[in-house]
Design a protein around this motif. Sequence first.
Motif, PDB file in Angstrom:
ATOM      1  N   VAL A 130      11.995  12.449  13.319  1.00  0.00           N
ATOM      2  CA  VAL A 130      11.468  13.804  13.141  1.00  0.00           C
ATOM      3  C   VAL A 130       9.956  13.749  12.924  1.00  0.00           C
ATOM      4  CG1 VAL A 130      11.427  15.795  11.581  1.00  0.00           C
ATOM      5  CG2 VAL A 130      13.614  14.787  12.265  1.00  0.00           C
ATOM      6  N   PHE A 131       9.522  12.828  12.085  1.00  0.00           N
ATOM      7  CA  PHE A 131       8.090  12.717  11.799  1.00  0.00           C
ATOM      8  C   PHE A 131       7.301  12.399  13.059  1.00  0.00           C
ATOM      9  CE2 PHE A 131       4.514   9.857  10.740  1.00  0.00           C
ATOM     10  CZ  PHE A 131       3.728  10.757  10.052  1.00  0.00           C
TER      11      PHE A 131
ATOM     12  N   ARG B 158      -2.505   9.147   9.083  1.00  0.00           N
ATOM     13  CA  ARG B 158      -2.742   7.733   8.825  1.00  0.00           C
ATOM     14  C   ARG B 158      -1.464   6.920   9.007  1.00  0.00           C
ATOM     15  NH1 ARG B 158      -5.566   4.350  10.128  1.00  0.00           N
ATOM     16  NH2 ARG B 158      -7.322   5.669   9.565  1.00  0.00           N
ATOM     17  N   LEU B 159      -0.344   7.420   8.493  1.00  0.00           N
ATOM     18  CA  LEU B 159       0.935   6.734   8.669  1.00  0.00           C
ATOM     19  C   LEU B 159       1.292   6.634  10.142  1.00  0.00           C
ATOM     20  CD1 LEU B 159       3.536   5.495   7.499  1.00  0.00           C
ATOM     21  CD2 LEU B 159       4.491   7.810   7.414  1.00  0.00           C
TER      22      LEU B 159
ATOM     23  N   SER C 125       0.824  -1.188   0.000  1.00  0.00           N
ATOM     24  CA  SER C 125       0.000   0.000   0.000  1.00  0.00           C
ATOM     25  C   SER C 125       0.866   1.248   0.000  1.00  0.00           C
ATOM     26  CB  SER C 125      -0.904   0.007   1.233  1.00  0.00           C
ATOM     27  OG  SER C 125      -0.123   0.173   2.401  1.00  0.00           O
ATOM     28  N   LYS C 126       0.229   2.375  -0.280  1.00  0.00           N
ATOM     29  CA  LYS C 126       0.966   3.640  -0.276  1.00  0.00           C
ATOM     30  C   LYS C 126       1.549   3.915   1.094  1.00  0.00           C
ATOM     31  CE  LYS C 126       0.533   8.545  -1.403  1.00  0.00           C
ATOM     32  NZ  LYS C 126      -0.348   9.621  -1.894  1.00  0.00           N
ATOM     33  N   ILE C 127       0.806   3.588   2.161  1.00  0.00           N
ATOM     34  CA  ILE C 127       1.300   3.813   3.518  1.00  0.00           C
ATOM     35  C   ILE C 127       2.545   2.977   3.768  1.00  0.00           C
ATOM     36  CG2 ILE C 127       0.791   3.481   5.959  1.00  0.00           C
ATOM     37  CD1 ILE C 127      -0.562   5.901   4.834  1.00  0.00           C
TER      38      ILE C 127
ATOM     39  N   PHE D 171       3.247   4.151  14.001  1.00  0.00           N
ATOM     40  CA  PHE D 171       3.968   4.748  15.120  1.00  0.00           C
ATOM     41  C   PHE D 171       3.174   4.796  16.427  1.00  0.00           C
ATOM     42  CE2 PHE D 171       5.911   6.440  11.307  1.00  0.00           C
ATOM     43  CZ  PHE D 171       7.267   6.488  11.602  1.00  0.00           C
ATOM     44  N   LEU D 172       1.867   4.763  16.344  1.00  0.00           N
ATOM     45  CA  LEU D 172       1.052   4.973  17.537  1.00  0.00           C
ATOM     46  C   LEU D 172       1.269   3.869  18.564  1.00  0.00           C
ATOM     47  CD1 LEU D 172      -1.205   6.581  18.984  1.00  0.00           C
ATOM     48  CD2 LEU D 172      -2.844   5.038  17.877  1.00  0.00           C
TER      49      LEU D 172
END
Length: 357
Positions: A18-19, A81-82, A2-4, A87-88
């Motif tokens: 950083v993100f 969404r990413l 997927s794009k993610i 990361f969550l």
Amino acid sequence: MSKISDTYSALDDRSRDVFRSVVESYLETGDPVGSRTLARSLSEKVSAATVRNTMQDLEHLGLLDSPHVSAGRIPTQLGLRLFLDGFLEVGQISSSERREIERSLDGDSPDITAMLDRAGGLLSGLTHGASLVLAPKVEAPIKHLEFVSLSSDRALVVLVTADGHVENRLFTPPPGLTPSAMREAANFLNAVLEGRTLSELGFVVRREIDARRAELDALATQLVEDGTAIWTNTQESEPARLIVRGRANLLEDDQNEADLERVRSLFDDLERKRDLAQLLELTEEGDGVRVFIGSENKLFSLSGSSLVVSPYMNAERKIIGAVGVIGPTRQNYGRIVPIVDYTAQLVGRLISGRSEL
């Protein structure tokens, strides 16, 4: 992939650090994050210029955005969404919150609607957002029903089932409805109930309407037809019953007039139950809590809101409804996800113990 997944794989360790820091700071404060501030908080000691270049790369990937020329960055919908997918870190529900949920929902009353109302109020109170509860379709045999006129454009149907369950539903009656026509419609329906379930009643009522249409005046006939459509859920696109609580939480917290108008539009849609059938369909695609951000769900595409939602099941592990929380895209997902998850699990257990839904 997927794009993610592709986007996540394209990030190196510094970009991910950083993100993550930008999104976590934004979710906590709601403010854009600048490179100088971020450079001081990173575990890796790098210059503000290096951080600024990394943020520009993340912006090029569509993960960050700059609301103003001189401002810092905030996450985009793709970025959120990413973050949620990769990361969550979801926390554990606290023991005090667990006790509050159990104390609010548990009880000896067989009234499932009242319990679901309490679930909605509880979720709204705990999360400071607006709650959604999609109630199951009642399938117990019907004992009695009654129509109550509230105003010229609002009426209530009181439905009593053989197992003692009482459900009240608001609906818009036909224009010009008279009290006598409403009584006539109720008498007609009660005469053909004979312990039938709601689904069974729909077929019986339509057959009886065709056979006895001349016996009902035009307004009473329309009321019966409208009422049947409300109860039986014979249309694939028709949603289950909806309970919305805590609208004021979103309206009070949103200070921007344009955003405020979008929130009002969202709740106008909710009150008309537009597109809500897809909520239950979407939760059926997988177990557990799901999060929809902005335009990922067309119901919220103009509201700048997110929906955290989880299905609940009956004793046969069949999905019969859902509970969720609507809030701004900037909310504490790590805390809200376990609250919604535990509430859905408890609602399912309580319903399984009280009825045959």
